[in-house]
Scaffold this motif. Structure first.
Motif, short mmCIF file in Angstrom:
data_model
loop_
_atom_site.label_atom_id
_atom_site.label_comp_id
_atom_site.label_asym_id
_atom_site.label_seq_id
_atom_site.Cartn_x
_atom_site.Cartn_y
_atom_site.Cartn_z
N SER A 1 0.84 -1.20 0.00
CA SER A 1 0.00 0.00 0.00
C SER A 1 0.87 1.24 0.00
CB SER A 1 -0.90 0.04 1.24
OG SER A 1 -1.52 -1.17 1.43
N GLY A 2 1.95 1.19 0.80
CA GLY A 2 2.87 2.33 0.84
C GLY A 2 3.48 2.59 -0.52
N PHE A 3 3.91 1.53 -1.21
CA PHE A 3 4.50 1.69 -2.54
C PHE A 3 3.50 2.32 -3.50
CE2 PHE A 3 7.50 -2.16 -1.96
CZ PHE A 3 8.29 -1.41 -1.13
N LEU A 4 2.29 1.76 -3.51
CA LEU A 4 1.30 2.25 -4.48
C LEU A 4 0.88 3.67 -4.15
CD1 LEU A 4 -0.81 -0.98 -5.05
CD2 LEU A 4 0.83 0.07 -6.59
N ALA A 5 0.82 3.99 -2.85
CA ALA A 5 0.48 5.36 -2.48
C ALA A 5 1.59 6.31 -2.92
CB ALA A 5 0.25 5.46 -0.97
N ALA A 6 2.85 5.86 -2.80
CA ALA A 6 3.98 6.68 -3.25
C ALA A 6 3.90 6.89 -4.76
CB ALA A 6 5.30 6.02 -2.89
N TYR A 7 3.49 5.85 -5.48
CA TYR A 7 3.28 5.98 -6.92
C TYR A 7 2.22 7.04 -7.20
CZ TYR A 7 1.73 4.72 -11.62
OH TYR A 7 1.37 4.74 -12.93
N GLY A 8 1.13 6.99 -6.43
CA GLY A 8 0.06 7.98 -6.59
C GLY A 8 0.56 9.38 -6.33
N PHE A 9 1.41 9.50 -5.30
CA PHE A 9 2.00 10.80 -4.98
C PHE A 9 2.78 11.36 -6.17
CE2 PHE A 9 6.02 12.75 -3.56
CZ PHE A 9 5.54 13.92 -3.02
N SER A 10 3.68 10.52 -6.72
CA SER A 10 4.50 10.99 -7.84
C SER A 10 3.65 11.28 -9.07
CB SER A 10 5.55 9.95 -8.19
OG SER A 10 6.43 9.81 -7.12
N ARG A 11 2.59 10.50 -9.23
CA ARG A 11 1.75 10.72 -10.39
C ARG A 11 0.98 12.04 -10.27
NH1 ARG A 11 -2.03 6.49 -13.57
NH2 ARG A 11 -2.72 8.00 -15.09
N PHE A 12 0.51 12.33 -9.06
CA PHE A 12 -0.19 13.61 -8.87
C PHE A 12 0.77 14.77 -9.01
CE2 PHE A 12 -4.66 13.60 -7.22
CZ PHE A 12 -4.95 12.34 -7.69
N LYS A 13 2.04 14.52 -8.67
CA LYS A 13 3.05 15.55 -8.80
C LYS A 13 3.26 15.91 -10.27
CE LYS A 13 7.85 15.57 -7.40
NZ LYS A 13 8.80 14.74 -6.67
N PHE A 14 3.19 14.91 -11.15
CA PHE A 14 3.35 15.16 -12.60
C PHE A 14 2.06 14.78 -13.32
CE2 PHE A 14 7.71 14.10 -11.14
CZ PHE A 14 8.27 15.34 -11.40
N ILE A 15 0.94 15.26 -12.79
CA ILE A 15 -0.36 14.78 -13.28
C ILE A 15 -0.58 15.13 -14.74
CG2 ILE A 15 -1.68 16.83 -12.58
CD1 ILE A 15 -2.84 13.22 -12.06
N ASP A 16 0.06 16.22 -15.23
CA ASP A 16 -0.19 16.62 -16.62
C ASP A 16 0.86 16.07 -17.58
OD1 ASP A 16 1.89 18.10 -15.78
OD2 ASP A 16 1.20 19.99 -16.63
N SER A 17 1.76 15.21 -17.10
CA SER A 17 2.77 14.69 -18.03
C SER A 17 3.11 13.23 -17.77
CB SER A 17 4.05 15.54 -17.93
OG SER A 17 4.54 15.50 -16.62
N TRP A 18 2.29 12.53 -17.03
CA TRP A 18 2.59 11.13 -16.70
C TRP A 18 2.36 10.24 -17.92
CZ3 TRP A 18 5.18 9.94 -12.53
CH2 TRP A 18 5.24 8.60 -12.11
N PRO A 19 3.23 9.24 -18.16
CA PRO A 19 3.03 8.38 -19.34
C PRO A 19 1.71 7.61 -19.26
CG PRO A 19 5.19 8.02 -18.36
CD PRO A 19 4.45 8.88 -17.42
N ILE A 20 1.11 7.39 -20.42
CA ILE A 20 -0.14 6.64 -20.49
C ILE A 20 0.19 5.18 -20.73
CG2 ILE A 20 -2.33 6.41 -21.68
CD1 ILE A 20 -1.88 9.38 -22.54
N ALA A 21 -0.31 4.31 -19.85
CA ALA A 21 0.14 2.90 -19.86
C ALA A 21 -0.13 2.23 -21.20
CB ALA A 21 -0.54 2.14 -18.74
N ASP A 22 -1.27 2.50 -21.84
CA ASP A 22 -1.51 1.75 -23.08
C ASP A 22 -0.75 2.32 -24.26
OD1 ASP A 22 -3.40 3.55 -22.28
OD2 ASP A 22 -4.90 2.91 -23.70
#
Lengths: 325, 127
Positions: free
Chosen positions: A43-64
């Motif tokens: 949960s901590g890892f995934l929450a950290a991922y969410g943190f970084s993603r919100f930090k770069f919310i307008d430029s995060w790579p799209i998985a597909d």
């Protein structure tokens, strides 16, 4: 034997021993302890991922746009292979729970068959993950990294991706790979790109139909494609290096943090699957040589099964967070 | 050993004859949910992606909900949580409910704040 096999208490006095808190045997209880703490780690890892993603919310790579490959087949197939991996893991969970059920009924041969299927499923999953890593590290189209660490990808006017090698103009250059035996012995180059920035720039200027796609997402969540004039200006002013594939420092698909989290979280999960397969093999051997038959209890299969289902459970979340959201 | 399994799912609306048929039933359910997820993930319908609820697209809320539904059935039926004591269930589940809501709130708020600093502050990031 008493340490591992659950016994129902004959007398109902609470403090006379043989009493099981929450009616769960010692081994199962400890497995739940482990699962809860390990799940908190994830949960901590995934929450950290969410943190970084919100930090770069307008430029995060799209998985597909990142995971588009299927083994042995060329083409653009977003998500299908991960979906297949998810099914493999859920199915191996099913065979595991069937093994546990067969164990409850003391059917040794059924336990052997189901455990074998579970091990096979686990191995397919780990193999697929290794392949997925390999594809991600190798990269597909290549990109140019800017001075600010942004990624510039190349597209045609219809929006389809172009690989660097397809338009770069080959130029003779005197660049020699730095080996560890010449100059300072501890300095050697990690990897060499197939093209240089000069070749890519020259090829880009020569072909008027090429455009640059930045990692900044527009309102509809798609990466922005610059106009021809903007593209040329951007590449000349900010282009710094060629990136092919992904590692912990550079990532042709977007921010390096995406690759870092991908390697870390799926790697940690893959390690869990790998250990799970090892545990499964150990109890598989034990079932074959009849350890649990003599013990008159297949509870060990149930305990390892709990761990195996937990690994599946974590993958369900990793799948959603990395590939869907 | 708990030989007696609780064989009803959907709050007792669907009752299976044996534990094995319940396992296959739950597998079918999980497969259907996964297929829906993958379908939505590939098509990404516009009417689900253009509106936001609490900083997340509708589509992402659907994904998260379906994931929790899947997690529920894996835990309850594959990990036999349905057959455990209420106390054990609550210990495991409420730990996560409280912890994850807390850490997600803290970290996502912080991440959004840093995004705003990058986006509107003096630090120029896009160069």
């Amino acid at each position: 034997m008493d340490a591992t096999v659950a016994k129902s208490s004959t007398d109902k006095k609470t403090w006379d021993g043989n009493n099981r808190p929450l009616n769960a045997s010692y081994g199962k209880m400890m497995m739940w302890f482990f699962i809860v703490s390990d799940a908190l780690t994830f949960s901590g890892f995934l929450a950290a991922y969410g943190f970084s993603r919100f930090k770069f919310i307008d430029s995060w790579p799209i998985a597909d746009q990142v995971f588009t490959h299927i083994p042995f087949i060329h083409g653009n197939f977003p998500m299908y292979y991960v979906a297949f991996m998810t099914f493999i893991l859920i199915f191996s969970s099913v065979t595991m729970v069937l093994a546990v059920d067969a164990g409850h009924h003391m059917k040794k041969n059924k336990v052997i068959v189901y455990l074998f299927l579970t091990i096979i499923g686990g191995l397919i999953f780990v193999g697929s993950q290794a392949w997925e890593w390999g594809t991600f590290i190798k990269g597909s189209y290549g990109a140019v990294e800017t001075n600010g660490g942004q990624i510039l990808q190349f597209v045609k006017e219809d929006g389809s991706r172009v690989a660097l090698g397809d338009f770069a103009v080959p130029m003779h250059s005197e660049r020699v790979r730095q080996e560890s035996n010449d100059g300072i012995w501890y300095e050697s180059e990690g990897y060499k790109n197939s093209v240089t920035l000069e070749e890519v720039t020259k090829g880009f200027l020569a072909d008027e139909s090429l455009l640059i796609r930045t990692q900044i997402l527009d309102e509809s969540g798609k990466p922005t494609v610059l106009s021809r004039a903007e593209s040329v200006a951007k590449l000349k002013a900010n282009g710094k290096a060629i990136v092919e594939g992904a590692n912990l420092k550079h990532n042709e698909y977007g921010t390096p943090l995406f690759a870092d989290f991908f390697f870390f979280i799926t790697g940690f999960h893959g390690f869990h699957v790998f250990s799970g397969v090892l545990f499964n093999i150990i109890i598989f051997i034990n079932v074959i040589i009849g350890t649990y038959e003599r013990r008159k209890s297949y509870e060990m299969v149930e305990k390892v099964g709990l761990y195996w289902h937990f690994v599946d459970l974590v993958w369900v979340f990793v799948f959603t967070v990395f590939y869907l959201v | 050993m708990a030989h007696d399994h609780n064989l009803a799912i959907f709050r007792g609306k669907l009752k299976f004859k044996s534990n094995v048929s319940k396992i296959w039933g739950v597998f079918t359910l999980l497969s259907i949910i996964t297929i829906i997820e993958v379908f939505l993930g590939i098509t990404k319908p516009t009417f689900l992606t253009e509106h936001h609820l609490f900083a997340l697209k509708y589509l992402n809320w659907i994904f998260l909900t379906l994931t929790i539904v899947k997690a529920y059935y894996i835990t309850w039926d594959f990990m036999h949580m349905r057959d455990e004591k209420m106390g054990l269930r609550r210990i495991v589940v409420w730990t996560f409910v409280f912890f994850i809501i807390y850490i997600l709130f803290i970290l996502l708020t912080e991440g959004d704040y840093i995004y705003n600093v990058y986006n509107s502050g003096y630090i120029k990031f896009d160069f």
